[in-house]
Write a protein that holds these residues in place. Structure first.
Motif, PDB file in Angstrom:
ATOM      1  N   ALA A   1       0.831  -1.204   0.000  1.00  7.11           N
ATOM      2  CA  ALA A   1       0.000   0.000   0.000  1.00  7.11           C
ATOM      3  C   ALA A   1       0.867   1.256   0.000  1.00  7.11           C
ATOM      4  CB  ALA A   1      -0.933  -0.009   1.211  1.00  7.11           C
ATOM      5  N   ILE A   2       1.972   1.217   0.725  1.00  6.10           N
ATOM      6  CA  ILE A   2       2.892   2.364   0.760  1.00  6.10           C
ATOM      7  C   ILE A   2       3.504   2.573  -0.618  1.00  6.10           C
ATOM      8  CG2 ILE A   2       5.127   3.152   1.666  1.00  6.10           C
ATOM      9  CD1 ILE A   2       4.264   1.868   4.376  1.00  6.10           C
ATOM     10  N   ARG A   3       3.969   1.493  -1.251  1.00  7.15           N
ATOM     11  CA  ARG A   3       4.567   1.629  -2.594  1.00  7.15           C
ATOM     12  C   ARG A   3       3.537   2.134  -3.605  1.00  7.15           C
ATOM     13  NH1 ARG A   3       7.435  -2.807  -0.618  1.00  7.15           N
ATOM     14  NH2 ARG A   3       5.911  -4.308  -1.397  1.00  7.15           N
ATOM     15  N   TYR A   4       2.313   1.627  -3.504  1.00  8.94           N
ATOM     16  CA  TYR A   4       1.244   2.052  -4.409  1.00  8.94           C
ATOM     17  C   TYR A   4       0.957   3.548  -4.236  1.00  8.94           C
ATOM     18  CZ  TYR A   4      -3.351   2.339  -6.584  1.00  8.94           C
ATOM     19  OH  TYR A   4      -4.416   2.701  -7.377  1.00  8.94           O
ATOM     20  N   ALA A   5       0.842   3.983  -2.977  1.00  4.61           N
ATOM     21  CA  ALA A   5       0.576   5.396  -2.698  1.00  4.61           C
ATOM     22  C   ALA A   5       1.703   6.276  -3.219  1.00  4.61           C
ATOM     23  CB  ALA A   5       0.379   5.609  -1.194  1.00  4.61           C
ATOM     24  N   PHE A   6       2.942   5.835  -3.080  1.00  8.26           N
ATOM     25  CA  PHE A   6       4.081   6.611  -3.570  1.00  8.26           C
ATOM     26  C   PHE A   6       4.045   6.740  -5.093  1.00  8.26           C
ATOM     27  CE2 PHE A   6       8.512   6.889  -5.063  1.00  8.26           C
ATOM     28  CZ  PHE A   6       8.873   8.090  -4.469  1.00  8.26           C
TER      29      PHE A   6
END
Length: 89
Positions: A55-60
């Motif tokens: 989720a963090i990578r997607y948001a970035f």
């Protein structure tokens, strides 16, 4: 980790053989590889972390800043950088 007295779990012949290599010390006997479970695989902790990191990578990738992600997930900016810039996933 649970400790067992060798006299209670091993045959005397095996104890005598082991004593040729080590005496009076604590030794660790690992599980066979087929019995080994990776950290968090039974509790679901590993899966939860993998989902959070994805989720963090997607948001970035979709425009969130490192600073904002660090604040949102209560992680350091260095930890977020390692996640989003690594080539592992």
């Amino acid at each position: 980790m649970k400790y067992s007295n060798a006299k209670n779990v091993l045959p005397e012949k095996l104890i005598i053989e082991i004593q040729q290599y080590v005496q009076g010390e604590t030794i660790y006997i690992p599980k066979q590889e087929k019995e080994f479970h990776h950290w968090g695989s039974l509790s679901g902790g590993r899966q939860w972390l993998d989902q959070r990191n994805a989720a963090i990578r997607y948001a970035f990738r979709n425009g969130s800043s490192i600073e904002q992600l660090a604040e949102d997930y209560s992680l350091s900016m260095e930890t977020i950088k390692k996640m989003v810039y690594s080539k592992n996933k």
